[in-house]
Design a protein around this motif. Sequence first.
Motif, short mmCIF file in Angstrom:
data_model
loop_
_atom_site.label_atom_id
_atom_site.label_comp_id
_atom_site.label_asym_id
_atom_site.label_seq_id
_atom_site.Cartn_x
_atom_site.Cartn_y
_atom_site.Cartn_z
N GLU A 107 0.87 -1.32 -0.16
CA GLU A 107 0.19 -0.20 -0.10
C GLU A 107 0.87 1.04 -0.10
O GLU A 107 0.51 2.32 -0.80
N GLU A 108 1.97 1.24 0.87
CA GLU A 108 2.75 2.32 1.07
C GLU A 108 3.65 2.71 -0.26
O GLU A 108 3.93 3.63 -0.80
N ARG A 109 4.06 1.66 -0.98
CA ARG A 109 4.90 1.77 -2.04
C ARG A 109 3.90 2.32 -3.40
O ARG A 109 4.30 3.25 -4.01
N LEU A 110 2.63 1.81 -3.41
CA LEU A 110 1.78 2.27 -4.35
C LEU A 110 1.47 3.88 -4.23
O LEU A 110 1.43 4.55 -5.16
N ARG A 111 1.23 4.00 -2.85
CA ARG A 111 0.87 5.27 -2.54
C ARG A 111 2.14 6.45 -3.00
O ARG A 111 1.78 7.47 -3.33
N GLN A 112 3.06 5.86 -2.76
CA GLN A 112 4.33 6.83 -2.98
C GLN A 112 4.69 7.23 -4.27
O GLN A 112 5.02 8.27 -4.52
N ARG A 113 4.28 6.14 -5.21
CA ARG A 113 4.60 6.12 -6.53
C ARG A 113 3.71 7.38 -6.96
O ARG A 113 4.01 8.11 -8.10
N ILE A 114 2.19 7.38 -6.60
CA ILE A 114 1.30 8.45 -7.30
C ILE A 114 1.73 9.71 -6.58
O ILE A 114 1.40 10.73 -7.22
N SER A 163 -17.55 20.35 -4.84
CA SER A 163 -16.64 20.48 -3.92
C SER A 163 -15.50 19.44 -4.23
O SER A 163 -15.82 18.25 -4.41
N TYR A 164 -14.20 19.52 -3.72
CA TYR A 164 -13.28 18.65 -4.15
C TYR A 164 -12.91 17.88 -2.95
O TYR A 164 -12.74 18.37 -1.93
N GLY A 165 -12.68 16.51 -3.24
CA GLY A 165 -12.40 15.56 -1.94
C GLY A 165 -11.55 14.56 -2.62
O GLY A 165 -11.67 14.11 -3.78
N GLU A 166 -10.62 14.01 -1.87
CA GLU A 166 -9.78 12.99 -2.39
C GLU A 166 -9.39 11.68 -1.43
O GLU A 166 -9.06 11.99 -0.23
N VAL A 167 -9.94 10.45 -1.92
CA VAL A 167 -9.61 9.52 -0.97
C VAL A 167 -7.98 9.14 -0.90
O VAL A 167 -7.47 9.25 -1.96
N ASP A 168 -8.10 8.54 0.29
CA ASP A 168 -6.47 8.14 0.42
C ASP A 168 -6.19 6.89 -0.58
O ASP A 168 -6.89 5.93 -0.76
N ILE A 169 -4.97 7.22 -1.53
CA ILE A 169 -4.83 6.17 -2.62
C ILE A 169 -4.30 4.94 -2.33
O ILE A 169 -4.72 3.98 -2.94
N THR A 174 -5.55 3.46 0.47
CA THR A 174 -6.73 2.54 0.72
C THR A 174 -7.56 2.05 -0.38
O THR A 174 -7.83 1.09 -0.58
N PHE A 175 -7.60 3.07 -1.43
CA PHE A 175 -8.39 2.81 -2.67
C PHE A 175 -7.73 1.62 -3.48
O PHE A 175 -8.50 0.64 -3.67
N ALA A 176 -6.36 1.51 -3.42
CA ALA A 176 -5.74 0.62 -4.07
C ALA A 176 -6.09 -0.97 -3.33
O ALA A 176 -5.94 -1.89 -3.98
N SER A 177 -6.16 -0.77 -1.97
CA SER A 177 -6.09 -2.07 -1.31
C SER A 177 -7.76 -2.52 -1.35
O SER A 177 -7.67 -4.02 -1.29
N VAL A 178 -8.51 -1.74 -1.85
CA VAL A 178 -9.98 -2.26 -1.82
C VAL A 178 -9.95 -2.90 -3.32
O VAL A 178 -10.75 -3.93 -3.30
N LEU A 179 -9.26 -2.33 -4.25
CA LEU A 179 -9.22 -3.04 -5.49
C LEU A 179 -8.74 -4.36 -5.69
O LEU A 179 -9.21 -5.55 -6.11
N THR A 180 -7.39 -4.40 -4.60
CA THR A 180 -6.63 -5.78 -4.57
C THR A 180 -7.50 -6.76 -3.74
O THR A 180 -7.45 -7.95 -4.08
N ARG A 181 -8.34 -6.42 -3.04
CA ARG A 181 -9.00 -7.37 -2.08
C ARG A 181 -10.15 -7.97 -3.13
O ARG A 181 -10.39 -9.19 -3.12
N LEU A 182 -10.73 -6.98 -3.89
CA LEU A 182 -11.71 -7.34 -4.73
C LEU A 182 -11.13 -8.70 -5.81
O LEU A 182 -11.74 -9.51 -6.18
N LYS A 228 -6.27 10.36 -9.53
CA LYS A 228 -5.36 9.27 -8.80
C LYS A 228 -5.99 7.91 -8.65
O LYS A 228 -5.60 6.98 -8.66
N PRO A 229 -7.29 8.08 -8.33
CA PRO A 229 -8.16 6.34 -8.15
C PRO A 229 -7.61 5.65 -9.63
O PRO A 229 -7.56 4.40 -9.48
N GLN A 230 -8.03 6.41 -10.66
CA GLN A 230 -7.74 5.84 -11.98
C GLN A 230 -6.41 5.38 -12.17
O GLN A 230 -6.26 3.85 -12.68
N ILE A 231 -5.44 6.02 -11.80
CA ILE A 231 -4.06 5.71 -12.00
C ILE A 231 -3.69 4.25 -11.03
O ILE A 231 -3.22 3.41 -11.41
N ALA A 232 -4.30 4.39 -9.64
CA ALA A 232 -4.27 3.42 -9.02
C ALA A 232 -4.82 2.18 -9.47
O ALA A 232 -4.32 0.88 -9.38
N ALA A 233 -6.03 2.18 -10.17
CA ALA A 233 -6.65 1.26 -10.96
C ALA A 233 -5.67 0.38 -12.01
O ALA A 233 -5.72 -0.86 -12.14
#
Length: 353
Positions: free
Chosen positions: A113-120, A152-158, A160-168, A192-197
């Motif tokens: 998770e930390e590695r992917l977050r850092q990349r983005i 309004s702009y909001g951004e989920v922790d990337i 966390t989002f990548a972990s959701v896709l990985t668990r799926l 950013k969620p799209q790049i994580a995907a």
Amino acid sequence: MASEEKGEDYVTPRPWTEKEIDYLARRIGEVPADPGVKLDRWVLIAHAPTIPPVPKGGGRFQAGPDGAPVPVAPKPIPSPLLHRSLPEVWANVPKAHARLLETQPNAWRGADEERLRQRIEDLAREDSTAKDASEMCREERCKGMMVEEFWSYGEVDIGTFASVLTRLKKLHGHMARETMGCFVDCGSGLGKPQIAAVLVHSWEKCLGIEGLKSLVQGATTLLERFNDAVFPTLSSKERQNRETMEVAFVHDDFYADDSWLSGTVVYADLTCFNPELTARFCDLSRELSHGAVVITLSKRLTDFGADHLFLLWEEPAETNWGETVLYVYERKPDEKELQALLKRKPGSVSSNL
């Protein structure tokens, strides 16, 4: 009273046993959910018999017509969930998800998770941070007199989002086949969620729909940096699987652009959506194909009449403005779809929808 509301013949289902939860968790991982998967996936998970593995040293043999020994096929084992209706099964998927996390704790590690977050974050550090995006959003809203809160702009922790896709993918059987599936981010912001995907799976198509032009331009810039700095660092197999992937950001209103309804995994941050807009999104999601996954932030769609979805799991999620809850749903097949495919005869297993 309950008997008056449910009818005198209504029988309260007995509580699920640990054995049933364990069985459901195992079967979820064994029966994949992919684009084109048969509508009866959940019937197979819950009601189909399973074939026991051949014991070490070989199974039983019997004499064939010529006297030579031939293996005896093991008898199918009836499902312990045969008496459970599909709604009962779907209602217990979150418990099965928790069991999957217990039995497969390394499906997504903190280091991954930390590695992917850092990349983005490295890509976004220059001028694509959440603060930069909020400023872009504020300027465009002021110029266009766009006062509604949902802009309004909001951004989920990337991470966390990548972990959701990985668990799926690793626990729930979604995205089991490479170069298949369509990811859509409704209100994609800086993408950013799209790049994580893209990093988690090699989709056939990865689409972001965003109503603010400045954010679409920012997302396009971020994607160019990804192609220049990150894509070349992927393994040769990862690059090969992603060479034909279509990745695009579209400037449009996803309430007017129905292209997202072709998505097999759809994400929407509904934090600032009022009840009317949330209910509208919920209603539109009925047009998604069976087995499609819907991920939402902050709003529980079952509170808005989403009887066509069932919850896979929910979990806390960090955002740039604080903590909220992320919900993961799957689109149910309806009774008409199931009956058309299975062509059940009288007396066969009913889905009891």
